[in-house]
Design an enzyme around this catalytic site. Structure first.
Site, PDB file in Angstrom:
ATOM      1  N   THR A 164       0.851  -1.204   0.000  1.00  0.00           N
ATOM      2  CA  THR A 164       0.000   0.000   0.000  1.00  0.00           C
ATOM      3  C   THR A 164       0.874   1.237   0.000  1.00  0.00           C
ATOM      4  O   THR A 164       2.025   1.195   0.449  1.00  0.00           O
ATOM      5  CB  THR A 164      -0.839   0.106   1.292  1.00  0.00           C
ATOM      6  OG1 THR A 164       0.054   0.123   2.427  1.00  0.00           O
ATOM      7  CG2 THR A 164      -1.825  -1.021   1.421  1.00  0.00           C
ATOM      8  N   ASP A 165       0.321   2.349  -0.445  1.00  0.00           N
ATOM      9  CA  ASP A 165       0.951   3.615  -0.108  1.00  0.00           C
ATOM     10  C   ASP A 165       0.697   3.830   1.388  1.00  0.00           C
ATOM     11  O   ASP A 165      -0.149   3.164   1.986  1.00  0.00           O
ATOM     12  CB  ASP A 165       0.394   4.762  -0.957  1.00  0.00           C
ATOM     13  CG  ASP A 165       1.359   5.954  -1.006  1.00  0.00           C
ATOM     14  OD1 ASP A 165       2.250   6.062  -0.134  1.00  0.00           O
ATOM     15  OD2 ASP A 165       1.228   6.784  -1.922  1.00  0.00           O
TER      16      ASP A 165
END
Ligand SMILES: *[C@@H]1O[C@H](CO)[C@@H](O)[C@H](O)[C@H]1NC(C)=O
Ligand SMILES: *[C@@H]1O[C@H](CO)[C@@H](O)[C@H](O)[C@H]1NC(C)=O
Ligand SMILES: *[C@@H]1O[C@H](CO)[C@@H](O)[C@H](O)[C@H]1NC(C)=O
Ligand SMILES: *[C@@H]1O[C@H](CO)[C@@H](O)[C@H](O)[C@H]1NC(C)=O
Ligand SMILES: *[C@@H]1O[C@H](CO)[C@@H](O)[C@H](O)[C@H]1NC(C)=O
Ligand SMILES: *[C@@H]1O[C@H](CO)[C@@H](O)[C@H](O)[C@H]1NC(C)=O
Ligand SMILES: *[C@@H]1O[C@H](CO)[C@@H](O)[C@H](O)[C@H]1NC(C)=O
Ligand SMILES: *[C@@H]1O[C@H](CO)[C@@H](O)[C@H](O)[C@H]1NC(C)=O
Ligand SMILES: CC(=O)N[C@H]1CO[C@H](CO)[C@@H](O)[C@@H]1O
Length: 867
Positions: free
Chosen positions: A282-283
């Site tokens: 994920t960011d």
């Protein structure tokens, strides 16, 4: 730093609290954008070049317990270690906690590191060797600090929106330029053993509203299938082909499905079609669902926190243990996540003496809390100040220099002589008056602009300003480093004024002079009244040189045609070597050889309306990519708008002749579609039985750190007991593997797509009187026989000469693959090329508007003769 830390804590908390309200916000129904389901997540390990890494991973993962596996998928929490994020570990089987840290241009928030020029400057060099060399240096610095995964390169945002805040982190507004820049960076980084994390997949083209706030939901980039494949996905496909170990998902939605749990994007496009074998992360704080994201193909949550960071919550960690024990997430999926992570670690050789972190991104102090987010934390040595710079300043200077783009040079006013009488104007020529690195994450615009702001930065180990460098060389210079033109300054006919102006942008969590990342307030104008400064200098001086440090295009119209404005240099964002790289060019030690990695328009209204920034008070922004393939120069050509300076433009102190063009067929394109894909190899298998609940129990006498994210459950038996309940799986959920998509087959896609179809050659001769380097840019024009409307020129290849002496020549070879000549067929779901290359035109020139030779199957011709 303490203030900075507290600030970030509060900020992240607010953002996350807001994000937690997302579920309450009804989705806007502006468009019918929809991302179709694609399940199950394809397993990694089916490609032969990853086989040995997967074999090793299989051996280790087979021995791992439930909690060891979960540990490697989940970050330990924000500020719960030295790096931007770190996974838990599995020490019993020899797998350490993995350190993930920014940035694409150097080590963020550290010391004794190199602050390289960012991607946009690298793109402007059009120099493949420098792209690779910088990648190697980045990898070496990451390794030296003990960073397992360096968060870069960035090839998305691509540069669709000229005001977009983070375009400068990537290589320019063209998919092939991004692809080459990204791929060579990845190869370089990973040659040093660091894992690259290619980001942000995909459609993160503006900063505002990328995440959710109290009243709005992160925007949705609604991208049609062909545009996705031919523009935005293109550099990701090439990056996967280059072997990227990790891919980071964007914050925003695509087609109203969050990238971090978009099964079409991760399972179908990335893992099946592009054959991605590494892990998907994920960011930061973009994780919004536990079971949903796992099923959609996410492999790692960073930094691990749930909706509200630092509250010790997580969508994964113990919740992932629970969803395995209650049977909702198949054990196979967890095994695949972990196998992908461990295989990538082996693939880069990180099992062989890879250093553990010897720095802290949280503080510059030598000692401090080991887990600053824990409030009560053991302390120890956190910074060993390891010098990782090596000889990288040479590469940094070469990139900053070779990226400098000469847009105009009337009467050959440049280069300057050492004894020319110079008057230098503009605060952008000097230092930040508050001191070096005084703005956290470079979140201000003071002094010479070396990079944008945000997480994609690093601290400057030192900075050579233009002022210092010019003063070192010139014997006759006066400095007036203010943004208001000094009325008292005297000018004589021999004087040359050098005016420094700039334009900044950055990441959304910092607002600089009213610009929340994107250039909302500044627009496409120079900051600090730069236009006025140039105009004032042009009123007083007969010879004006303008130096521009900028994140992207700015409008030059207010002064570009004024007679005294003889020369304009775009020095892009130079990093730590700002001064020396500029004087290398200004005083003629080198000829400029940079070229524009984007178009400079005459007016902002020259762009399609759909690429403007979007903002709205409520609900979710629907960002429809209605301009399709027509961004930047593709649009200007179609709309028949002459820009101020075209994409690829860049002058030299010398001139080049293009001659002797040749085109030869390398692999015959005897079919419209590529040869059938390679069959999918086998993937590691494990027992599919659920682990015993006892594996998730807390170890005895375990010393817990407050708020740290662990894989353990207080009552693992309860979780297992709940397995009789049913889970509301998403529409289209299935555990039956899909047939392998025809466009896949190897990393990046069917390997036949990279068959070299044609090879072109062109002889480049230095016809001027100074040394210099030329860039040959190859644009393709695809025939109407493909049945699709296609941009009339698309950059697909480029090469740069060595330094040529006057009269010297070099023959450059530019190769074009099947994919370079293909369009994405949305019905067949495959790449479609003109048989035998019939009807394709190949244009080679010094910019998209300065084409020197043209070729087609059967022959080439020289278009125009320049001298
Ligand atoms: C997004 O929607 C378009 C149709 O509007 C479709 O062509 C495309 O495949 C979708 N992409 C994703 C990733 O959902
Ligand atoms: C999980 O990771 C944490 C942090 O690295 C570590 O303390 C713990 O021992 C790990 N658990 C297992 C089972 O390895
Ligand atoms: C299993 O656990 C996960 C994580 O807590 C939860 O989201 C899911 O609803 C549970 N499944 C069932 C059937 O209760
Ligand atoms: C820190 O850097 C040194 C030198 O690169 C390296 O030998 C060491 O393993 C690294 N890690 C730690 C924890 O010291
Ligand atoms: C930097 O040093 C390495 C050896 O340590 C050498 O291979 C490389 O060529 C040098 N780079 C430059 C740009 O001088
Ligand atoms: C500047 O230097 C050049 C030689 O580089 C010389 O020819 C010229 O006379 C000098 N001009 C002045 C004003 O000293
Ligand atoms: C500073 O100027 C001197 C004399 O012109 C030159 O030898 C030196 O290389 C310059 N310094 C740098 C770092 O370019
Ligand atoms: C430049 O190229 C043209 C076309 O090939 C050729 O006729 C001419 O001789 C070349 N001039 C030089 C100086 O190389
Ligand atoms: C999430 C959930 O349904 N948890 C239940 C699991 O089962 C125990 C008892 O077996 C319940 O107490 C939990 O509420």
């Amino acid at each position: 730093m303490a203030v900075n830390l507290a600030y970030r804590l509060i900020l992240f908390s607010l953002v996350q609290w807001a994000l937690s309200l997302e579920a309450l916000t009804p989705r806007a129904s502006g468009t019918e954008a929809y991302s179709p389901p694609y399940y199950p997540a394809p397993k990694g390990g089916w490609l032969s070049n990853w086989a040995s890494a997967y074999q090793k991973a299989h051996t280790v993962v087979s021995k791992m317990t439930l909690v060891e596996k979960v540990n490697l998928t989940t970050g330990t929490g924000i500020f719960m270690g030295p790096c931007a994020g770190q996974t838990g570990s599995a020490p019993r089987v020899g797998i350490p906690s993995l350190c993930l840290h920014d940035s694409p241009l150097g080590i963020r928030n550290s010391d004794h590191n190199t602050a390289f020029p960012p991607g946009i400057t690298v793109g402007a060099t059009f120099d493949k060797d420098l792209m690779y060399e910088r990648g190697v240096a980045l990898g070496e610095e990451a390794r030296g600090k003990g960073i397992n995964v360096l968060l870069g390169p960035s090839v998305g945002s691509l540069g669709r929106k000229p005001r977009g805040g983070r375009n400068w982190e990537g290589f320019g507004a063209d998919p092939s330029l991004q692809a080459v820049g990204g791929s060579l960076t990845i190869k370089g980084m990973q040659s040093a053993g660091a894992i690259a994390s290619l980001k942000h997949l995909v459609g993160n083209e503006q900063e505002m509203h990328r995440m959710s706030s109290v009243i709005t939901q992160g925007y949705s980039s609604n991208i049609d299938d062909r545009t996705l494949h031919e523009l935005y996905l293109w550099p990701f496909a090439e990056g996967v082909r280059a072997g990227a170990g990790s891919v980071m998902m964007a914050y925003n939605d695509v087609n109203r499905s969050s990238c971090s749990q978009n099964s079409k994007l991760i399972n179908d496009i990335l893992k099946d079609e592009l054959g991605f074998q590494g892990f998907v992360v994920t960011d930061w704080l973009a994780h919004i669902g536990g079971v949903s994201s796992a099923l959609a193909g996410l492999d790692m949550s960073m930094p691990g926190d749930g909706a509200i960071p630092l509250f010790g919550t997580s969508y994964w960690a113990w919740e992932l243990s629970r969803s395995i024990l209650n049977g909702t997430i198949p054990v196979e999926r967890l095994n695949d996540m972990v196998t992908r992570i461990v295989a990538t670690w082996y693939k880069m050789g990180q099992d062989q003496d890879y250093p553990t972190p010897n720095f802290s991104g949280n503080t510059l102090d030598e000692t401090g809390p080991l887990y600053p987010g824990a409030l009560i934390s053991p302390t120890g040595v956190v910074n060993q100040y390891v010098d990782v710079q090596g000889n990288h300043s040479i590469t940094a200077r070469a990139i900053a220099r070779d990226g400098i783009t000469l847009l105009k040079n009337d009467g050959n006013i440049l280069p300057l002589r050492k004894n020319d009488s110079l008057k230098v104007f503009g605060s952008d020529a000097g230092p930040n008056p508050d001191g070096l690195n005084t703005c956290g994450d470079q979140g201000c615009n003071k002094g010479v602009l070396t990079m944008g702001w945000g997480s994609g930065t690093s601290r400057l180990p030192y900075l050579v300003t233009p002022q210092e460098a010019i003063a070192n060389i010139s014997s006759n210079v006066e400095f007036y480093l203010t943004d208001k033109f000094p009325s008292s300054v005297k000018s004589g006919p021999q004087d040359t004024a050098i005016v420094f102006i700039n334009a900044d942008s950055g990441e959304n969590y910092i607002t600089v002079e009213g610009n929340p990342g994107d250039r909302t307030t500044a627009g496409l104008h120079a900051w600090h009244n730069g236009d006025e400064l140039v105009k004032a200098a042009a009123e007083k001086f007969t010879k004006v040189v303008v130096v521009v440090h900028t994140v992207g295009p700015i409008l030059l119209e207010k002064w570009i045609d004024l007679d005294p404005v003889k020369a304009v240099l775009f020095a892009h964002l130079p990093g730590q070597e700002a001064g020396w790289s500029l004087t290398d060019i200004l005083f003629g030690d080198y000829s400029p050889s940079g070229h524009l990695p984007y178009t400079i328009p005459r007016s902002e209204s020259d762009y399609p309306e759909s690429v403007g920034l979007l903002s709205q008070p409520f609900g979710q922004i629907q960002d429809d990519f209605t301009e399709g393939l027509y961004i930047d120069y593709r649009h200007f050509l179609k709309a028949n708008i002459t820009p101020r300076y075209p994409f690829g433009h860049g002058l030299s102190y010398t001139t080049f002749n293009f001659s002797d063009p040749k085109l030869s067929t390398v692999t015959t394109l005897d079919t419209t579609y590529p040869a059938a894909r390679e069959p999918k190899g086998s993937t590691p298998t494990y027992p599919t039985t659920k682990p015993p609940a006892s594996e998730a129990a807390w170890p005895q006498n375990f010393n817990r750190i407050w708020r740290y994210l662990y894989p353990y459950l207080d009552k693992p038996e309860d979780a297992a007991a709940n397995s009789t309940k049913s889970y509301p799986y998403p529409d289209g959920y299935s555990t039956e593997p899909k047939p392998a998509p025809r466009a896949g087959g190897a990393e990046g896609g069917n390997s036949a797509l990279w068959d070299v179809a044609f090879s072109t050659q062109v002889k480049i001769t230095n016809t001027g009187s100074r040394e210099g380097r030329a860039v040959a840019q190859l644009y393709v024009e695809l025939p109407g026989s493909l049945g699709l409307d296609t941009p009339s020129r698309q950059l697909r290849q480029f090469e740069k000469t060595r330094i040529l002496k006057p009269g010297e020549s070099e023959v450059l070879t530019l190769e074009v693959t099947r994919k370079d000549l293909s369009v994405w067929d949305v019905v067949v779901q495959d790449w479609k090329a003109p048989v035998n290359g019939e009807g394709v035109k190949f244009w080679i020139g010094e910019s998209v508007a300065d084409l020197r030779v043209g070729c087609a199957v059967g022959g080439c011709s020289v278009l125009e003769y320049y001298d």
